[in-house]
Write a protein that holds these residues in place. Structure first.
Motif, PDB file in Angstrom:
ATOM      1  N   ARG A 188     -11.435  -2.358   8.856  1.00 22.36           N
ATOM      2  CA  ARG A 188     -11.647  -0.904   8.898  1.00 22.36           C
ATOM      3  C   ARG A 188     -10.349  -0.147   9.150  1.00 22.36           C
ATOM      4  O   ARG A 188     -10.230   0.669  10.063  1.00 22.36           O
ATOM      5  N   LEU A 189      -9.395  -0.402   8.291  1.00 22.48           N
ATOM      6  CA  LEU A 189      -8.078   0.216   8.413  1.00 22.48           C
ATOM      7  C   LEU A 189      -7.945   1.492   7.585  1.00 22.48           C
ATOM      8  O   LEU A 189      -7.029   2.273   7.821  1.00 22.48           O
ATOM      9  N   ALA A 190      -8.830   1.682   6.596  1.00 20.18           N
ATOM     10  CA  ALA A 190      -8.628   2.747   5.612  1.00 20.18           C
ATOM     11  C   ALA A 190      -8.574   4.136   6.228  1.00 20.18           C
ATOM     12  O   ALA A 190      -7.926   5.038   5.678  1.00 20.18           O
TER      13      ALA A 190
ATOM     14  N   ASP B  75       0.518 -14.229   6.598  1.00 19.59           N
ATOM     15  CA  ASP B  75      -0.217 -13.760   7.778  1.00 19.59           C
ATOM     16  C   ASP B  75      -1.268 -12.768   7.279  1.00 19.59           C
ATOM     17  O   ASP B  75      -1.469 -12.630   6.065  1.00 19.59           O
ATOM     18  N   ARG B  76      -1.921 -12.077   8.198  1.00 17.22           N
ATOM     19  CA  ARG B  76      -2.893 -11.034   7.859  1.00 17.22           C
ATOM     20  C   ARG B  76      -2.626  -9.799   8.707  1.00 17.22           C
ATOM     21  O   ARG B  76      -2.179  -9.904   9.852  1.00 17.22           O
ATOM     22  N   VAL B  77      -2.926  -8.627   8.129  1.00 20.89           N
ATOM     23  CA  VAL B  77      -2.921  -7.383   8.902  1.00 20.89           C
ATOM     24  C   VAL B  77      -4.321  -7.195   9.472  1.00 20.89           C
ATOM     25  O   VAL B  77      -5.306  -7.211   8.732  1.00 20.89           O
ATOM     26  N   ILE B  78      -4.413  -7.006  10.789  1.00 21.40           N
ATOM     27  CA  ILE B  78      -5.728  -6.846  11.419  1.00 21.40           C
ATOM     28  C   ILE B  78      -5.905  -5.496  12.098  1.00 21.40           C
ATOM     29  O   ILE B  78      -7.018  -5.134  12.487  1.00 21.40           O
ATOM     30  N   ALA B  79      -4.805  -4.742  12.250  1.00 21.12           N
ATOM     31  CA  ALA B  79      -4.909  -3.421  12.880  1.00 21.12           C
ATOM     32  C   ALA B  79      -3.722  -2.578  12.460  1.00 21.12           C
ATOM     33  O   ALA B  79      -2.709  -3.086  11.978  1.00 21.12           O
ATOM     34  N   ARG B  80      -3.886  -1.269  12.640  1.00 19.15           N
ATOM     35  CA  ARG B  80      -2.836  -0.317  12.265  1.00 19.15           C
ATOM     36  C   ARG B  80      -2.638   0.668  13.397  1.00 19.15           C
ATOM     37  O   ARG B  80      -3.599   1.277  13.887  1.00 19.15           O
ATOM     38  N   ASP B  81      -1.412   0.796  13.851  1.00 17.96           N
ATOM     39  CA  ASP B  81      -1.023   1.810  14.827  1.00 17.96           C
ATOM     40  C   ASP B  81       0.106   2.628  14.210  1.00 17.96           C
ATOM     41  O   ASP B  81       0.727   2.193  13.230  1.00 17.96           O
TER      42      ASP B  81
ATOM     43  N   ARG C   4      -0.373  -7.852  13.322  1.00 22.06           N
ATOM     44  CA  ARG C   4      -0.610  -9.075  12.577  1.00 22.06           C
ATOM     45  C   ARG C   4      -1.563 -10.000  13.322  1.00 22.06           C
ATOM     46  O   ARG C   4      -1.691  -9.931  14.537  1.00 22.06           O
ATOM     47  N   ALA C   5      -2.200 -10.903  12.562  1.00 18.17           N
ATOM     48  CA  ALA C   5      -3.143 -11.844  13.171  1.00 18.17           C
ATOM     49  C   ALA C   5      -2.450 -12.773  14.150  1.00 18.17           C
ATOM     50  O   ALA C   5      -3.065 -13.228  15.132  1.00 18.17           O
ATOM     51  N   ASP C   6      -1.162 -13.062  13.939  1.00 15.29           N
ATOM     52  CA  ASP C   6      -0.441 -13.971  14.841  1.00 15.29           C
ATOM     53  C   ASP C   6       0.018 -13.277  16.124  1.00 15.29           C
ATOM     54  O   ASP C   6       0.681 -13.880  16.957  1.00 15.29           O
ATOM     55  N   GLY C   7      -0.322 -12.000  16.276  1.00  8.23           N
ATOM     56  CA  GLY C   7       0.018 -11.254  17.482  1.00  8.23           C
ATOM     57  C   GLY C   7       1.268 -10.409  17.378  1.00  8.23           C
ATOM     58  O   GLY C   7       1.540  -9.592  18.264  1.00  8.23           O
TER      59      GLY C   7
ATOM     60  N   ASP D 127       5.686   2.140   7.391  1.00 13.48           N
ATOM     61  CA  ASP D 127       5.425   3.563   7.156  1.00 13.48           C
ATOM     62  C   ASP D 127       4.165   3.771   6.320  1.00 13.48           C
ATOM     63  O   ASP D 127       3.433   4.737   6.518  1.00 13.48           O
ATOM     64  N   HIS D 128       3.946   2.865   5.348  1.00  9.74           N
ATOM     65  CA  HIS D 128       2.765   2.949   4.483  1.00  9.74           C
ATOM     66  C   HIS D 128       2.157   1.560   4.347  1.00  9.74           C
ATOM     67  O   HIS D 128       2.871   0.588   4.086  1.00  9.74           O
ATOM     68  N   LEU D 129       0.845   1.486   4.501  1.00 14.63           N
ATOM     69  CA  LEU D 129       0.117   0.233   4.330  1.00 14.63           C
ATOM     70  C   LEU D 129      -0.807   0.363   3.123  1.00 14.63           C
ATOM     71  O   LEU D 129      -1.648   1.270   3.079  1.00 14.63           O
TER      72      LEU D 129
END
Length: 377
Positions: A115-117, A213-219, A225-228, A234-236
């Motif tokens: 749910r990053l959108a 890796d994976r992106v799991i959150a956006r700040d 990243r999933a690995d912590g 700037d843009h995802l």
């Protein structure tokens, strides 16, 4: 049934072709209504627009004008609900539209498991208009700052890699070095092995970082990243796969694991013979396939025949999707990567062929009606 109200929801590859054949549908006693946005962005040319090689209007079709030219009633409001029992669609603004036959060609949405959108500066690959807007934004930032924004593409399939290549092309055209990272568990695994190696090597040479890796959150300013770890961003861009739009699940009909509507080989929904579909939003039972535009194009003649047959109470045709298909990636640097099964070709000829095929489709879909069409139908 004999005749009736046919409502086409969505202006995807298949329905655009049906609009061109509206006279034939009317000859079967069907009253045709198209519910779709006013403009259609053609997926085959979106990467060319994103790379700066093409203007946005080269990849667009004026759906409202096309419908008017072929005598099809057009409603630009989105559908918010479908009542299969009453055979009524609810549209935005609480308007309603009855139907006897319903055809769905509504494409797909970007998968967004985390749910990053909704976060700032996150760009799902669907709707395609997002990528047009991303190009404008990046061009403005380069003009202002003189450097590339830091762009992360989440997803290592063909779509994610093509978008990364196109973004490189856009930034290179501005005369600066790209700052693009693709993050995914793996990269280009659907490609033939040697083609995959060629593509990944060319991306690295152009400065693209490939991160497993994976992106799991956006700040703000970073991706989690999933690995912590964190990744400055700037843009995802979300290119993590496609799923059917929520409207399909609301039908309460059989769907597959990607929520796509399951169809019989006649393109009728399993569970409701008044509903047909084509393109990314649906899948034919026993013929699993990816969400690729070619299937909507190839399904259109069968969809036309079967809608006409339903209007006349005649037997239906079967559609069997091909096992191999031509796919050409636009790499944003004047070259393309073409694949078909295990065959592949990389270079300028591949992009020339892609442009020719895609511009031919746009040209056909923009064509004016043949004045003899009603007579032939």
């Amino acid at each position: 049934m004999r005749g009736g109200r046919l409502v086409l929801v969505g202006a995807g590859h298949a329905h655009l072709q049906l609009v061109h054949q509206a006279a034939r549908l009317r000859s079967a006693g069907l009253e045709v209504t198209l519910i779709a946005p006013r403009r259609f962005q053609y997926s085959g040319l979106v990467s060319g627009v994103l790379s700066g090689a093409l203007a946005a209007d080269q990849a667009e079709i004026d759906v409202a004008a096309l419908a008017a030219a072929f005598g099809v009633r057009h409603i630009p409001r989105p559908v918010t609900a479908i009542d299969r029992t009453a055979r009524v669609l609810t549209l935005a603004g609480d308007a309603t539209e009855p139907f006897d036959l319903l055809s769905l060609n509504i494409g797909s949405v970007a998968a967004d498991p985390h749910r990053l959108a909704a976060q700032p500066d996150v760009w799902p690959v669907k709707p395609l208009a997002n990528l047009f807007a991303l190009r404008v934004r990046i061009e403005a930032e380069i003009a202002r700052d003189g450097t590339s924004p830091r762009i992360v593409v989440s997803g290592g399939g063909q779509s994610g890699l093509e978008i990364a290549a196109s973004l490189c092309g856009l930034i290179e055209r501005a005369g600066v070095d790209p700052d693009v990272t693709v993050i995914a568990p793996e990269f280009g695994m659907s490609l033939p092995a040697r083609a995959r190696t060629r593509l990944l090597t060319s991306l690295r040479i152009r400065g693209v970082a490939l991160l497993e890796d994976r992106v799991i959150a956006r700040d703000p300013g970073v991706c989690r990243r999933a690995d912590g770890g964190d990744l400055v961003c700037d843009h995802l861009v979300l290119a993590t796969g496609l799923a059917a739009p929520p409207l399909i699940a609301d039908l309460a009909l059989p769907v597959d694991g990607d929520r796509r509507l399951r169809l019989t080989p006649t393109l009728l929904s399993i569970g409701d013979p008044t509903i047909l579909a084509a393109g990314d939003c649906a899948v034919i039972e026993d013929y699993p396939r990816p969400a690729v535009g070619v299937f909507g194009v190839r399904a259109a003649p069968v969809l036309l025949d079967n809608l006409t047959a339903r209007g006349r109470d005649q037997p239906l045709r079967l559609f069997q999707p091909q096992k191999r298909w031509l796919s050409i990636m636009d790499l944003g640097d004047g070259r393309g990567l073409a694949t078909r099964g295990g065959l592949w070709s990389h270079g300028r000829t591949a992009l020339w062929l892609k442009r020719r095929l895609d511009h031919d489709f746009i040209r056909r879909m923009r064509a004016a009606p043949d004045p003899r069409q009603e007579t032939r139908s």
